[in-house]
Design a protein around this motif. Structure first.
Motif, PDB file in Angstrom:
ATOM      1  N   PHE C   8       0.849  -1.198   0.000  1.00  8.42           N
ATOM      2  CA  PHE C   8       0.000   0.000   0.000  1.00  8.42           C
ATOM      3  C   PHE C   8       0.882   1.245   0.000  1.00  8.42           C
ATOM      4  CE2 PHE C   8      -2.002   3.094   3.032  1.00  8.42           C
ATOM      5  CZ  PHE C   8      -2.827   3.699   2.094  1.00  8.42           C
ATOM      6  N   LYS C   9       1.879   1.241   0.907  1.00  9.58           N
ATOM      7  CA  LYS C   9       2.735   2.408   1.041  1.00  9.58           C
ATOM      8  C   LYS C   9       3.498   2.677  -0.259  1.00  9.58           C
ATOM      9  CE  LYS C   9       4.953   4.841   4.676  1.00  9.58           C
ATOM     10  NZ  LYS C   9       5.341   4.789   6.094  1.00  9.58           N
ATOM     11  N   SER C  10       3.916   1.551  -0.865  1.00 12.24           N
ATOM     12  CA  SER C  10       4.695   1.709  -2.091  1.00 12.24           C
ATOM     13  C   SER C  10       3.825   2.007  -3.314  1.00 12.24           C
ATOM     14  CB  SER C  10       5.502   0.442  -2.348  1.00 12.24           C
ATOM     15  OG  SER C  10       4.610  -0.632  -2.572  1.00 12.24           O
ATOM     16  N   GLY C  11       2.532   2.128  -3.087  1.00 15.13           N
ATOM     17  CA  GLY C  11       1.642   2.480  -4.176  1.00 15.13           C
ATOM     18  C   GLY C  11       1.167   1.316  -5.014  1.00 15.13           C
ATOM     19  N   LEU C  13      -0.855  -0.860  -4.090  1.00 14.87           N
ATOM     20  CA  LEU C  13      -2.278  -1.086  -3.771  1.00 14.87           C
ATOM     21  C   LEU C  13      -2.952   0.255  -3.523  1.00 14.87           C
ATOM     22  CD1 LEU C  13      -1.999  -4.051  -1.241  1.00 14.87           C
ATOM     23  CD2 LEU C  13      -3.061  -4.162  -3.480  1.00 14.87           C
ATOM     24  N   SER C  14      -4.156   0.401  -4.076  1.00 10.82           N
ATOM     25  CA  SER C  14      -4.928   1.601  -3.771  1.00 10.82           C
ATOM     26  C   SER C  14      -5.460   1.491  -2.354  1.00 10.82           C
ATOM     27  CB  SER C  14      -6.097   1.721  -4.757  1.00 10.82           C
ATOM     28  OG  SER C  14      -7.076   0.745  -4.407  1.00 10.82           O
ATOM     29  N   ILE C  15      -5.908   2.589  -1.810  1.00 13.58           N
ATOM     30  CA  ILE C  15      -6.467   2.566  -0.458  1.00 13.58           C
ATOM     31  C   ILE C  15      -7.688   1.646  -0.384  1.00 13.58           C
ATOM     32  CG2 ILE C  15      -7.960   4.624  -0.720  1.00 13.58           C
ATOM     33  CD1 ILE C  15      -6.932   5.385   2.176  1.00 13.58           C
ATOM     34  N   GLU C  16      -8.469   1.621  -1.465  1.00 12.82           N
ATOM     35  CA  GLU C  16      -9.652   0.770  -1.474  1.00 12.82           C
ATOM     36  C   GLU C  16      -9.250  -0.712  -1.471  1.00 12.82           C
ATOM     37  OE1 GLU C  16      -9.397   3.446  -3.369  1.00 12.82           O
ATOM     38  OE2 GLU C  16     -10.908   4.661  -2.337  1.00 12.82           O
ATOM     39  N   GLU C  17      -8.304  -1.029  -2.351  1.00 14.84           N
ATOM     40  CA  GLU C  17      -7.858  -2.416  -2.419  1.00 14.84           C
ATOM     41  C   GLU C  17      -7.247  -2.856  -1.090  1.00 14.84           C
ATOM     42  OE1 GLU C  17      -6.515  -3.086  -7.084  1.00 14.84           O
ATOM     43  OE2 GLU C  17      -5.347  -1.783  -5.735  1.00 14.84           O
ATOM     44  N   THR C  18      -6.506  -1.974  -0.496  1.00 15.50           N
ATOM     45  CA  THR C  18      -5.880  -2.279   0.791  1.00 15.50           C
ATOM     46  C   THR C  18      -6.943  -2.588   1.845  1.00 15.50           C
ATOM     47  OG1 THR C  18      -4.124  -0.745   0.213  1.00 15.50           O
ATOM     48  CG2 THR C  18      -4.244  -1.457   2.520  1.00 15.50           C
ATOM     49  N   GLU C  19      -7.927  -1.730   1.898  1.00 18.65           N
ATOM     50  CA  GLU C  19      -8.999  -1.915   2.877  1.00 18.65           C
ATOM     51  C   GLU C  19      -9.672  -3.269   2.656  1.00 18.65           C
ATOM     52  OE1 GLU C  19     -11.699   1.374   3.006  1.00 18.65           O
ATOM     53  OE2 GLU C  19     -12.934   0.381   4.534  1.00 18.65           O
ATOM     54  N   ARG C  20      -9.990  -3.563   1.407  1.00 15.25           N
ATOM     55  CA  ARG C  20     -10.673  -4.819   1.095  1.00 15.25           C
ATOM     56  C   ARG C  20      -9.810  -6.023   1.507  1.00 15.25           C
ATOM     57  NH1 ARG C  20     -14.314  -7.373  -2.538  1.00 15.25           N
ATOM     58  NH2 ARG C  20     -15.255  -5.333  -2.805  1.00 15.25           N
TER      59      ARG C  20
ATOM     60  N   LYS H   9       0.249   6.128   5.397  1.00 19.47           N
ATOM     61  CA  LYS H   9       0.905   6.500   4.136  1.00 19.47           C
ATOM     62  C   LYS H   9       1.670   7.811   4.285  1.00 19.47           C
ATOM     63  CE  LYS H   9       0.218   5.584  -0.633  1.00 19.47           C
ATOM     64  NZ  LYS H   9      -0.725   5.077  -1.646  1.00 19.47           N
ATOM     65  N   SER H  10       1.063   8.746   5.023  1.00 19.72           N
ATOM     66  CA  SER H  10       1.711  10.038   5.214  1.00 19.72           C
ATOM     67  C   SER H  10       2.830   9.980   6.253  1.00 19.72           C
ATOM     68  CB  SER H  10       0.655  11.061   5.641  1.00 19.72           C
ATOM     69  OG  SER H  10       0.138  10.705   6.895  1.00 19.72           O
ATOM     70  N   GLY H  11       3.083   8.811   6.786  1.00 24.92           N
ATOM     71  CA  GLY H  11       4.215   8.661   7.701  1.00 24.92           C
ATOM     72  C   GLY H  11       3.911   9.005   9.146  1.00 24.92           C
ATOM     73  N   LYS H  12       2.669   9.355   9.405  1.00 21.07           N
ATOM     74  CA  LYS H  12       2.318   9.700  10.788  1.00 21.07           C
ATOM     75  C   LYS H  12       2.268   8.465  11.680  1.00 21.07           C
ATOM     76  CE  LYS H  12      -0.194  13.957   9.789  1.00 21.07           C
ATOM     77  NZ  LYS H  12      -1.495  14.394   9.281  1.00 21.07           N
TER      78      LYS H  12
END
Lengths: 256, 256, 256, 256, 256, 256, 256, 256
Positions: C8-11, C13-20, H9-12
Motif C-alpha cells: 500500500f505504502k509503495s503504491g 495497492l490503492s487505499i480501497e484495495e488495501t482496505e478490502r 501513508k503520510s508517515g504519521k
C-alpha cells in the motif's frame, strides 16, 4: 368443481346431490386447485419419504406409485435393504447420494425441477455436519433453488470462514442455512454478520450432556441474533423452507 | 496431635486411650493442620452462606459465630428480611453489594484478605449477566486475587469486545471467567482466542426452551474450545476456582 | 499484514484495495499471528478429531492433511474400520491406545511436544473410569504437561486413596483431574482436601436413573467444594484445560 | 366378620345376604383386623395430611374428624391461613413446629405414642437441611421410635461429623436417616462407614442445574454404597420407614 | 496403629515422624478396624463388580485378586466374552446364574457366607421383573440373610398375590423387596398391607413415555405408603440394604 | 350452501363467483351443518374459556359474546379480577363454583343442557384431587350426562373405596373418571375391577421428583390395565370425553 | 364362597376356620366371581404378553399354560427367537401378523371371540403408523369388536382423509383410534369433526427433539379438542379401551 | 479504516503502530461499515432490551443512551417499576403497548422506520396468543415491514380461519408468522396450504405436561410441513426474521 356445478345447472344433479358431492369432494378439489393457481412459480416441491420408519415393501410401493405418477421423490434415511429394493423398481431412475444416505427417484424422462433462481448459502463448520447439510442441499435443488456450499470452514480453523462468507456475501445469497452440532454457535455468529435471513440447522454430533443435538438446538433457539430454526438433523425442513424463501425472492426479482 | 502423643509418651494416656483419641480427633486435627501448612499462600478463603435456603435466625447465628471467630464470611442470595437482621449483628461490619445481592461480613479490625497477586479477567456480554459476574468478582477478591472486569462489551455491539480483550491480553490475565446467558457462545469465542484457561459461567437469563441457563450450560459443556464450567449462576464457584488457579500462578511468579 | 501495508505504502495497492484485502484477510492473519506471539510457551496443542461422527474417508483425509503439515493430531472414539484406514496413511506414525480407543498421528520426524513442566494429577476411583482418564492423560501430555495418575484408588477400598493423594500432594500437582461415574462424589472430596484447582470429569458409567453420567455431572456442578467441570466423558476438555492451567504455572515458575 | 357369620348361622341372614355383606365389608374388616393383630408392637402410626394441597375448610374438617376419633394426626406444609384455622378446632391440642412447618394434632387426653425403643440416627450436614430433617424426626417419634440428631455437622467443617458419628456408633443406632442437598454425597459417605441401614433423604436446597434436589436424589440412587432413598424433601417417608425398621429391631430385642 | 505408637514410645520414631505416619495411614487402619469390630455379625458382604463397564482384562484381574484374597465376589451384568474369561480363572469356583446374568466367584474352599437369619421377602408381579429380583435374591443370600420369593404372583391374575403374601406374613418377613416395572404400583399396595419395611425396586420393563423404569421409580418415590426405593434395576442395592435390615433384626432376636 | 346453489342456478351468480363463494365459505357451512345433523343427541357441548391465560378485558368480551348468542360457556382457572368483571356482564347468569375455581355463564333464560342420560362415575382418593374432579363433574353435566361421585374414598382408608365402587357397579356406570395424584395407582386398580372404560385423570398434587402430576401421568400411561388418559389437571378433557362416551351409550339405550 | 358358608353352617368349619378361609380366599373368589357376573357381554378379553421383556423359555411357558386353559393370548413385540419357539408349542394355533410383530395363540378348537358388535374406526395418516395401528386392530377384534381401518389417508395428500372419514361417519363408528407420530395433529383434527369419542395413539416415528413419540403424545395431551390418550406405541391399550367403549355401546343397542 | 491507512501513508504512523491499530479497531470498523453498505435496504433494525432481566437503573441507562444516539429501541417484558422509570427519561418518546407489555422508545424527532414494503401475515388462533403475536407485529413494523394480522380466527370456531387466510392469500403475504400454544397444530396446517414460508411461534399457554409451550415447540419442530421455528414466546425473533425475509422480497420487487 366446475363440472359438478355445470351438471347441477343442467339438471343432471339435484341440489341435495350437488351439495353432497361438493362437501365430500371439496378438499380434494381445493388441494389440487392450489397446485394449479401457484404452479407458475413452483417447480416440483419434492415428495419426501423417510425409509427407516417403514418396511421395505411399503417404501418400495410408495416410491413406485409416486414415480409412476411422474412425481420426483426424495427417500431419506435409507437402510441398505431398502436401497437394494428401491433400485429394482422398474422404470425408475435412482440417484443415490451416499453421504446423506438418501436417493432421488423419478421416472425416466421426468424433467428436472425448473431452476427458479433462489440462492441458498449452506455453511457448516465441521465435517460431521456435512451429511445433513448435503440433505439440505439436495432438497434445495429439488425445489428449484440454487445451493452454494462452504463445508470445510471449520476444519483448518475459523479463519477460513471469512473468505467463504465473503464470497457468499458477494454472490448475495437470498437465505443461509447454517448447520452446527456441539455448542451450535455458528448460526448466531453468521446471523450477526449477514443481512439475509438465517436458518439454524442443529446437528446431532457431540456426546455427553445434551449431546445428541439438543445443545445446538437450544443455543439456536436462545440466540441473541434473529434466527429461525428447524429440528435436529432435519436437512429436509431446512432445505425446503430455505428454497421457499429464496425462490419467492427470485420470482420477485424476475418479475421486473 | 502432638499434645496427645506427648501425653502418651509421658504415660498420661494408655495406648488404648491414645488410639481412641487419635481416631476420633484425627479428621479435626488433619483439617486444621491443612490450614496451617498452606497458610502462607492462602489468604482468607471466604466462608460462604446461602441465605435464601435458611431462616433469618439460622443465617444470623452462623454469621455471628463466624464473624466472632474473625472469619470473613460472604452471604449470598440474601432476602430483605435476612439482610436487615444481619445488619444488626453487633461488632460486625457488613459490606452490602446490591447488584449481586450479597454481603461480606467480618469483625471490625479483621484484616482484608492478603493480595496474592493472581489476575482474573471477568468478562460478560450482557447487562443481565453482571449480578452473577459481580458475585464472582467479590469472591475472587476475597480470595486475595485481583479481578479485572469488562462488563459492557455486549451492550453496544460485539466490536467492543476486542478492545476490552486486547487490554486484558496485555495485562496477561492468569485465568478468565466468561459469563453468558441465552446461547452462551461467548466463552467458546474467548477460549478460542486466549491462551489462559477459561471458566464458563452460565447465566439464567433468557426464556422459553432451556431458558433458565440450561442452554448456556449445555453449550459450554459441548464447546469445541477447551473450557471448564461451573453451575448456572454460580459466581461463587467461578470466583473460587479462578482465584485458586490465578493465585497459584502468582505464587509461582513470586517465588522466583 | 505488513506485506499488504508495505504494498500500500509503495503504491502497489490503492487505499480501497488495501482496505478490502485487510478486511477479508484479517481474521486469517490475526489467527496465525496469535500462534506466533504465544508460541514460546505453547508446545503443540493437539488438534483433535472425533472419528465416530465422520465417514472413514473424511477421517482419513483430515488426518492425512494435518499430518502432512507436521501437525500432531489426536483421533478419538475410533471405530475399527476408521482405525484400519488411518493406519494405512503413508508417512504417518500412528500410536494407538486401546483403552481410550484413540490414536496420536504425526509425520515421522515430527518432534514430540516440548515438556513445559506443568504437573497434572489424574485420579479415578473405579476401573470403569480409566479409559476416559487415559484420554485426559494423553491430551495432557500432548500439550506438554506431565501427567501423574492414581487409577486404582477405589478398587480395593477408599483407604487406598490417601497414600496416592499424599504422594501427589508431596509432588505438588498444579491441578487435578478427578474422574468419577455413578454418584460422582470423589471430586468434591478431593477438592475439599487439596489447594490446587480441581477439574471434575464425569463418567458415563452407571445405570438406571440419570445413569449415563448425568448424576455425576450434576453432583459436580452442585458441589459444595469449588470445582470446575467438563462434559461427560470429555477426557479431551479435561486434559486440555488442565494442561493450560499447569503449563502456565510451570512457565511462571521457570521465568524466575 | 364374626357377627355376620353368627347371624348367618342363626338364620338371621340368608346365604346370599351373607355373601353380599362379606363381600362389601371385607376390606374394611380386614383393614381393622390388621391393626388388631399387630397392635402390640405398633404405637400410633401417625396419619399425615399435606395441608398446602387442600383448602382451609377441607384441612380443618379432616383434622377435626381424626382428632375426634382419638387419632393423632400430623399436618405438614401448613400455610398460615390453614394453621390459624386448625388452631381453632375445639378440643384439639395443636403442637406446632415452626421449622418444618408442621403440627401434631390430637384430642386432649389422647396418650402419646408408646415408646417402642427403635433408635433412629438423623444426620444433616447443612443448616438448610434441618427443616426436612425435623419433619423426619417428629414422624419418627410419633411412630414410637427414638430419634438422635446431629444437625450441625457441616456448618463449621466436615471434621465435626466424626465425633457426632462416633457417638451414634456408640449408641448403636438401628438405622440412619442422612439428609443432604446439593451434591448429596453425605449418605454415601456414611453408608460406607456404618453397618446399620442408611436412608438417603435428598433435600431441595441448591440452585441451577438439577438444583431442586434432583442432583442429590440421583447421587443417592447411583450410590456405590448400599443406600435406600425416599423422595426429595420427604421427611415423612424417611421417618416412617426408619421407624418401621428401628421399631421392628427394638421389638426383636425386647422379645428376649 | 499400636505398632506405630509403640515405636514412638520406644524412641524409634520422632514425634514428627509419628504424626506423619499416623496421618497417612489413618484411614487405612480405621477402615480395617471397622471390619474387626463388627465382624461377629457380618458374614461376608459381597464385593460387587459391574462387568459391562470394564474390559475383559480388567474384570478378570479384579476377580482374580479378590478371589485370591478369599473374598467372595459377585460379578453382575456380564457380557459373554467376560464370562468366558472369568471361567478360566485358575483356582476360582464360578457359580453362574443365567437369568440375572451374574456370577459368584470364590476360591475353592472359601466358606459360604454364615447364615445370620434375617428374612427377606422378595415379590414380583411380572415375569419380566424376575432377572433383577434374582440379582437381589443372590445378594441377599451372599449377605447371609435368607430370601423368600414369590415371583409368579401376577402371571395368572392379582388374586394369586394374596396367598403368597399370606404365607410371607405367617413366616414374618423382616423386610420386603417388591420389584415392579410399568406403573410400579405393587410396592405401594404391599406397603399398605404389611408392617415390615418395604423396599421398592423399579424395573426397566415397559415402553413409551418414561418406560425404562422411570415411571415405576417415580411412582415409588411418590407413594402414599411409606416406602424406601433404590435405583432402577438395582437388585444389588435392594438386596444389600434388605440384608442389612433383616440381619440386624436377626441378630437382635438371637441375642436373647 | 343451498342459497348459493340456488342463486347460481337462477343465474344470479356466475360459475366463477359460485366457485369462489363455495370455496371461501365451505368450511363455515360444513361446520354449522355438522351441528345440525348431530344435534338430536347433542345437548349443549359447553364452550370452554381458560381465563388465566387472558386479560380481564378479553375474557369478559369472549364471555359476553358467547352468552349473547345463547351459548353456555364454562370459564375455568379464573383469577379473582376476572371473576369480578365477569360477574358484571349484563344479562348473564354466573354460576360460580369455588372449589374448581370455574363458572358457568349463560344468558338468563337459556335452557339447561338436555339430560341425555349417560352415567359417569367420578372417583377420587384424596381430598386434594377434588377440585379437578369437580371441574370434570361440571363439564360432564354441562354435556348432558349425569355424574356420580365418590370423592372421599381415600381419606379414612382404602376400605372405603369398595362400598362406593359397589354402589357404582350397581348403578352400572357407562364410564369412569378416576382422579389421582402422587403415584397415580387408583385408576389402574379400578380398571382392573370394572368392565366399563376408565379415564385416568392425573392430578398435580405431590412434591419432589416428578411431583407436579408427571408421576401420576406416567403411571397411568404405563398401566397394565387398559386405561385412557388425559392431561394433568385436565378436568375439562376428562369430563368432555367421558360425556361423549356415556351419552352415546345412553342414546343407544334410548333408541330401543 | 357359598361352599365355605355352607360348610360353616353345617358345622364342618368352626367360626375361626371360616373367617380364615374367607379372608385368604376372598380376593380369589371375588376375582373369579367378577368374571361370572359380567361374562354375558364379555367375549374373550385377550391376555397379552410382551415377549421382548422375557426369556424365550418364560414366554413359551406362559403361552403354553394359557393356551392349555383355552385362553386366547396375544403375544406382542416378539423377537425372532421367541417366535420360533412359540411356533413349536404343541396343540397351539399360532396366527402371526408380521407388520405389528405379534401373534395370537390359542388351542385348536378354541372358539373365536364372540362378535359383540362395537364399531371401532382406526385411522392413520402415515405408513409408519400402520404397525401399531394393526396391533390396535387385532386387539380390538380379539375383544369382539369390529375394526374399520383407513390407513393410507396421508400418503397421497390430506384430501384423501375426508372420503375415508365420510365413510366412517356414515357407518357411524362408536369410537375412533387415531394414530399419529411426528407432530401428532391428526387426532385433534378428527376429534374436532366427529362426535364419537376419539382415542389418540401417539407413534414413535420421527427424529430429533422429542422425536420418539413424545412430541405426538404431548400434542394429544394438550389438544384443544376433547381427546383421551394412551402411551406411545400402545396399540394394545388403544384397542382394549376402544373395544370396551364400542362393545358397551353395542350391548346397549342390542338390548332393545 | 481509511483514516488509519492515510496516516500510515503520510508517515504519521509506523507500520507497527498501523498494524496494532488495525488489529484492535478492525471489528469495530467492520461492524459499522456493514451498516453503511447495506443501509439502503435496511431501515432501522430495532435494538431490543429485555427489561425483566435487568435492574431499573441499568434498563433506564441503556434506553437513555440508545435514544440519545437517535436509535429506536424496543424494550420488552417490562415490569411496572421499569416502565415508570423509562417514562421519565427526558427527551424520549415512549410508546407503550399494554398487551405485549413492551414499549418503543426514541428521541423526539427520530424518523419512523422507512416502509420497505415486505408483507408479513401474523395469524393466531387463540386470544391467549395475542400478546406475543403483538410483540412480533411491532418488531415487524419497526423493521419497516408491514404486518397483516388475523388474531381471532380460533375464538368462534376454526371455520373463521379460512376467510382470514383467503384474504391474506389475496394480499400475497411474503411470509407468515403463525402463533400457537397447546398442541401447536396451526402452523403445520397453514404451512400445508400456503406457498410462502411459515415461521412457527410457539406460545407458553397451556398447562400440565409440557404445557409451558414445549408441546407447541416440539410439534412445530416435528411438523410434516416445512416450517421454521423460533423460541417459545419469542415474538422478537419471529418478527425480526419475518421482516428480514419480507423486506428482502420487497426490495427485489422494487428493484425492477
Amino acid at each position: 368443481m366446475k363440472d359438478i356445478l355445470k351438471k347441477f345447472k343442467s339438471g343432471k344433479l339435484s341440489i341435495e346431490e350437488t351439495e353432497r358431492l361438493l362437501r365430500s369432494d371439496f378438499v380434494l378439489i381445493n388441494d389440487i386447485a392450489k397446485f394449479d393457481v401457484h404452479r407458475k412459480h413452483r417447480t416440483g416441491v419434492p415428495e419426501m419419504v423417510i425409509a427407516e420408519d417403514k418396511t421395505v415393501e411399503d417404501t418400495v410401493e410408495i416410491v413406485r406409485q409416486l414415480v409412476k405418477k411422474k412425481i420426483r421423490v426424495v427417500v431419506t434415511r435409507i437402510p441398505e435393504a431398502h436401497l437394494g429394493a428401491i433400485r429394482k423398481i422398474k422404470g425408475a431412475v435412482i440417484e443415490y447420494h451416499e453421504k446423506p444416505g438418501l436417493c432421488v427417484a423419478y421416472k425416466k424422462g421426468t424433467p428436472e425441477p425448473d431452476k427458479v433462481g433462489g440462492k441458498v448459502g449452506i455453511i457448516t463448520a465441521g465435517t460431521s455436519d456435512i451429511p445433513v447439510a448435503e440433505e439440505a442441499r439436495i432438497i434445495t435443488e429439488e425445489c428449484g433453488a440454487s445451493a452454494f456450499t462452504a463445508y470445510d470452514v471449520g476444519v483448518a480453523g475459523i479463519h477460513r470462514l471469512f473468505p467463504s462468507l465473503e464470497k457468499m456475501l458477494k454472490d448475495d445469497m437470498d437465505v443461509y442455512i447454517v448447520a452446527a452440532g456441539r455448542e451450535g454457535a455458528l448460526p448466531t455468529l453468521i446471523a450477526g454478520i449477514v443481512d439475509s435471513p438465517v436458518i439454524g440447522l442443529p446437528i446431532s454430533s457431540g456426546y455427553g450432556m445434551a449431546g445428541s443435538g439438543q445443545s445446538a438446538l437450544y443455543a439456536m433457539l436462545q440466540s441473541c441474533s434473529p434466527l429461525a430454526v428447524v429440528n435436529i438433523d432435519s436437512g429436509f425442513a431446512a432445505g425446503a423452507v430455505a428454497a421457499q424463501i429464496a425462490n419467492r425472492m427470485a420470482v420477485a426479482r424476475e418479475r421486473k
